[in-house]
Scaffold this active site. Structure first.
Site, PDB file in Angstrom:
ATOM      1  N   ASP A  13      35.569 -21.580 -18.193  1.00  0.00           N
ATOM      2  CA  ASP A  13      34.899 -20.320 -17.850  1.00  0.00           C
ATOM      3  C   ASP A  13      34.269 -19.698 -19.097  1.00  0.00           C
ATOM      4  O   ASP A  13      34.713 -18.671 -19.600  1.00  0.00           O
ATOM      5  CB  ASP A  13      35.905 -19.360 -17.189  1.00  0.00           C
ATOM      6  CG  ASP A  13      35.232 -18.215 -16.468  1.00  0.00           C
ATOM      7  OD1 ASP A  13      33.978 -18.218 -16.357  1.00  0.00           O
ATOM      8  OD2 ASP A  13      35.955 -17.298 -16.014  1.00  0.00           O
TER       9      ASP A  13
ATOM     10  N   GLN B 181      38.867  -5.989 -12.601  1.00  0.00           N
ATOM     11  CA  GLN B 181      37.521  -6.340 -12.146  1.00  0.00           C
ATOM     12  C   GLN B 181      36.452  -5.565 -12.931  1.00  0.00           C
ATOM     13  O   GLN B 181      36.551  -4.345 -13.091  1.00  0.00           O
ATOM     14  CB  GLN B 181      37.375  -6.071 -10.646  1.00  0.00           C
ATOM     15  CG  GLN B 181      37.727  -7.284  -9.794  1.00  0.00           C
ATOM     16  CD  GLN B 181      39.121  -7.832 -10.047  1.00  0.00           C
ATOM     17  OE1 GLN B 181      40.071  -7.092 -10.055  1.00  0.00           O
ATOM     18  NE2 GLN B 181      39.242  -9.129 -10.260  1.00  0.00           N
ATOM     19  N   GLY B 182      35.460  -6.291 -13.414  1.00  0.00           N
ATOM     20  CA  GLY B 182      34.407  -5.694 -14.224  1.00  0.00           C
ATOM     21  C   GLY B 182      34.615  -5.919 -15.718  1.00  0.00           C
ATOM     22  O   GLY B 182      33.699  -5.741 -16.509  1.00  0.00           O
ATOM     23  N   ASP B 183      35.835  -6.291 -16.100  1.00  0.00           N
ATOM     24  CA  ASP B 183      36.130  -6.607 -17.504  1.00  0.00           C
ATOM     25  C   ASP B 183      35.800  -8.054 -17.840  1.00  0.00           C
ATOM     26  O   ASP B 183      35.742  -8.427 -19.022  1.00  0.00           O
ATOM     27  CB  ASP B 183      37.616  -6.358 -17.816  1.00  0.00           C
ATOM     28  CG  ASP B 183      37.976  -4.887 -17.824  1.00  0.00           C
ATOM     29  OD1 ASP B 183      37.150  -4.071 -18.289  1.00  0.00           O
ATOM     30  OD2 ASP B 183      39.079  -4.547 -17.369  1.00  0.00           O
ATOM     31  N   SER B 184      35.621  -8.871 -16.829  1.00  0.00           N
ATOM     32  CA  SER B 184      35.357 -10.290 -17.054  1.00  0.00           C
ATOM     33  C   SER B 184      34.237 -10.504 -18.055  1.00  0.00           C
ATOM     34  O   SER B 184      33.264  -9.744 -18.087  1.00  0.00           O
ATOM     35  CB  SER B 184      34.951 -10.974 -15.750  1.00  0.00           C
ATOM     36  OG  SER B 184      36.083 -11.330 -15.030  1.00  0.00           O
TER      37      SER B 184
END
Ligand code: ARG
Length: 266
Positions: free
Chosen positions: A128, A218-221
């Site tokens: 990833d 979520q959104g920190d990825s």
């Protein structure tokens, strides 16, 4: 249940992905099980891009933030593959020097190229990692990143620092201001205990407390996991956020360090 969390993002596209994965998990969590999740990044504190100049927002062409990234060279940003796989360069922007999501300060960078690890399929399978090439240099100091040989940063108990504009509670809203938290690096055994065969030790590292409470969400990825000020991981996935026995999972960047370096020349 990890299946939904990791497959949905690619079907929904990145913005929806980052924000819906938590909801999908929440629906699958027994009522009450997630009730102990506290505030921010989950359990963090506000900070600024002055303190962390290499932390970048990754946004769509309209400026909506959906992931984070780390400036590693004037025109190169490391992020998660699941943030940008399938996207065209013209649909992605990188914003540096902007502490608040709705600020107008800092620099908006157009993206001229997106490299996604060719082995990437979905976050829970590994690989990833992605590198964005910017059309123009960012006037901010890049972060150093781990070398392939640099495995000491993953020693269990090492202090990791995470950063992002992601939700401050599982199923919650995005943070207007950049936030940060520290989380201990977890042993591979501990991570395998939590996630079984979804944990791919060569490609991933877990960080978090056994008791939960502090985590990316979520959104920190795509944003950084720093160990000793060096980029050592990329926020990738987790089962919910900040739950006991469910640490955050980060791309083990040392595994991909040479691949990233190979992208710096172009
Ligand atoms: N996949 C999420 C994103 O796209 C990051 C999730 C991190 N989850 C966690 N529990 N640490 O923003």
């Amino acid at each position: 249940m990890f299946g939904l969390t990791r497959v949905r993002p690619r079907r929904l596209g990145r913005a929806a992905a980052a924000l819906s994965a938590g909801a999908a998990t929440a629906l699958l969590t027994a009522p009450g099980a997630a009730a102990a999740v506290p505030e921010s990044v989950v359990g963090g504190t506000p900070t600024t891009t002055s303190a962390y100049p290499f932390v970048m927002q990754v946004t769509d062409a309209s400026g909506k933030q959906f992931c984070g990234g780390t400036l590693v060279a004037a025109r190169k940003v490391v992020t998660a593959a699941h943030c940008v796989a399938g996207e065209s360069a013209g649909g992605v922007r990188v914003v540096g020097g902007r502490t608040n999501l709705h600020g107008s300060d800092g620099r908006v960078g157009k993206v001229s190229g997106i490299w996604v690890d060719p082995d990437f399929t979905d976050a829970a399978s590994g690989s990833d990692v992605a590198v964005l090439t910017l059309a123009a240099a960012m006037p901010y100091t890049p972060a150093p990143y781990v070398s392939a040989a640099d495995t000491s940063v993953y020693a269990p108990g090492s202090t990791g620092r995470v950063l992002g504009w992601g939700t401050t509670a599982e199923g919650g809203g995005a943070s207007e201001q950049l936030r940060t938290a520290t989380v201990p690096v977890m042993s591979d055994t501990g991570c395998a205990d939590a996630y079984g065969s979804d944990f791919v030790a060569s490609d991933m590292v877990c960080a978090g407390y056994d008791s939960g409470g502090t985590d990316t969400c979520q959104g920190d990825s795509g944003g950084p996991l720093l160990v000793g000020g060096v980029l050592a991981g990329i926020t990738s996935w987790g089962d919910g956020c900040a739950q006991a026995g469910r640490p955050g999972v980060y791309t083990r960047l040392a595994t991909f360090s040479d691949l990233v370096t190979a992208q710096l020349g172009s």
